[in-house]
Design an enzyme around this catalytic site. Structure first.
Site, PDB file in Angstrom:
ATOM      1  N   LYS A   1      -2.501 -38.698   5.076  1.00  0.00           N
ATOM      2  CA  LYS A   1      -2.576 -38.733   3.716  1.00  0.00           C
ATOM      3  C   LYS A   1      -4.125 -37.936   3.404  1.00  0.00           C
ATOM      4  O   LYS A   1      -5.183 -38.661   4.072  1.00  0.00           O
ATOM      5  CB  LYS A   1      -2.574 -40.066   3.054  1.00  0.00           C
ATOM      6  CG  LYS A   1      -2.931 -39.738   1.393  1.00  0.00           C
ATOM      7  CD  LYS A   1      -2.850 -41.310   0.916  1.00  0.00           C
ATOM      8  CE  LYS A   1      -3.463 -41.435  -0.489  1.00  0.00           C
ATOM      9  NZ  LYS A   1      -3.373 -42.786  -1.200  1.00  0.00           N
TER      10      LYS A   1
HETATM   11  P1  FBP Z   1      -4.939 -41.502  -6.381  1.00  0.00           P
HETATM   12  O1  FBP Z   1      -3.660 -40.707  -6.495  1.00  0.00           O
HETATM   13  O2  FBP Z   1      -5.336 -42.262  -7.563  1.00  0.00           O
HETATM   14  O3  FBP Z   1      -6.189 -40.626  -6.235  1.00  0.00           O
HETATM   15  O4  FBP Z   1      -4.916 -42.576  -5.176  1.00  0.00           O
HETATM   16  C1  FBP Z   1      -4.885 -42.010  -3.884  1.00  0.00           C
HETATM   17  C2  FBP Z   1      -6.106 -43.009  -3.133  1.00  0.00           C
HETATM   18  O5  FBP Z   1      -6.084 -42.519  -1.962  1.00  0.00           O
HETATM   19  C3  FBP Z   1      -5.848 -44.402  -3.230  1.00  0.00           C
HETATM   20  O6  FBP Z   1      -5.156 -44.819  -2.251  1.00  0.00           O
HETATM   21  C4  FBP Z   1      -7.478 -44.818  -3.037  1.00  0.00           C
HETATM   22  O7  FBP Z   1      -7.691 -46.180  -3.669  1.00  0.00           O
HETATM   23  C5  FBP Z   1      -8.093 -43.725  -3.650  1.00  0.00           C
HETATM   24  O8  FBP Z   1      -7.247 -42.772  -3.743  1.00  0.00           O
HETATM   25  C6  FBP Z   1      -9.493 -43.421  -3.130  1.00  0.00           C
HETATM   26  O9  FBP Z   1     -10.103 -42.584  -3.606  1.00  0.00           O
HETATM   27  P2  FBP Z   1     -11.490 -42.095  -3.236  1.00  0.00           P
HETATM   28  O10 FBP Z   1     -11.640 -41.786  -1.801  1.00  0.00           O
HETATM   29  O11 FBP Z   1     -11.680 -40.853  -4.362  1.00  0.00           O
HETATM   30  O12 FBP Z   1     -12.487 -43.268  -3.643  1.00  0.00           O
END
Ligand code: FBP
Length: 270
Positions: A181
């Protein structure tokens, strides 16, 4: 032998055609409660909507998994997030701590574990060592591993830049992630480079909530056009005014290859 377990568990997370719509719910750790609109501050509401909206799996930490178990157990696969970091930690130490284990995932009936690696961080050596050990544990237990491969560190000029993101995705694939991911790079053209490089199936993170459902669905569409197997998305679903509609719309794009206009028929509000 454990390969069989991995195939079975992965098969529960990946739906038709090996595609998936994972609902991410680790934001209370990563960003704090301010990410959640009042309506969904109680995580049970989000888990219930994930089930009703037919998400392929839900990713969260063990505390939430235990407290919301009546909502998800036997209804939707759990991917246990086993690393974490808060937004309050100092910027110079971009490190995710290991806060769970594959054994706990087994005990909780999870069908996968998820771990974040900040590629390019000053603490990268530590995270890579831990990631390597985790890959081994997942092989031993037949547990699928979703690797959140995020560029972050002093040499990273743009966390969403394709050169950095594809390097991070490649690292995940080479080190043994079952699904990578990573951040969406802004276009189908650039994200295709990420997918091609990764050597493992790729899902895109959704990112901060966008202004309209159309923008969010256009992102999903372009991720799929790039060859990804789906999304692992949070805010653009549960922070919207119609999470179930959004999930149904995303599923139309991911599983049925429908257009954004067709998918939008599902969404009442954003
Ligand atoms: P979103 O779709 O809300 O962006 O979630 C994906 C994610 O990877 C979450 O699992 C995680 O909490 C967040 O984004 C981390 O985002 P960042 O690396 O920008 O802090």
């Amino acid at each position: 032998m454990s390969e069989i377990g991995k195939v079975i568990r992965l098969g529960r997370i990946l739906g038709r055609g090996g595609r998936t719509v994972i609902l991410a719910l680790d934001h209370g750790v990563e960003h704090g409660p301010s990410d959640f609109p009042e309506r969904v501050l109680d995580a049970k509401v989000i888990v219930r909507e994930a089930v009703r909206g037919g998400a392929s799996a839900i990713m969260m930490h063990k505390g939430l998994a235990i407290r919301t178990r009546e909502e998800w157990a036997g209804k939707i696969p759990l991917i246990l997030k086993i690393t974490g970091r808060t937004a309050l930690a100092p910027d110079e130490s971009a490190v995710q701590s290991v806060v769970g284990s594959v054994e706990e995932a087994v005990a909780l009936g999870a069908d996968g574990v998820a771990a974040t690696v900040y590629v390019g961080s000053a603490d990268e050596p530590l995270m890579l060592r831990e990631f390597g050990a985790l890959v081994g544990k997942c092989m031993e237990f037949g547990m699928p591993l979703l690797a959140l491969m995020y560029p972050r560190g002093p040499k990273i000029r743009d966390r969403h830049g394709v050169e950095y993101v594809r390097y991070a995705a490649r690292l995940g694939g080479e080190l043994g992630a079952d699904v990578v991911k990573t951040y969406y790079t802004g276009s189908a053209e650039t994200f295709r480079e990420v997918v091609k490089a990764a050597q493992a199936p790729v899902v895109a993170a959704g990112g901060p909530k966008l202004n309209t459902a159309r923008e969010a669905l256009e992102m999903v569409k372009s991720v799929m056009e790039a060859g990804a197997i789906g999304v692992a998305i949070g805010r653009n679903v549960w922070a919207s005014a119609d999470p179930i509609g959004m999930l149904n719309a995303i599923k139309r794009i991911v599983f049925q290859g429908q257009s954004v206009d067709e998918a939008l028929e599902e969404v009442k509000a954003f």
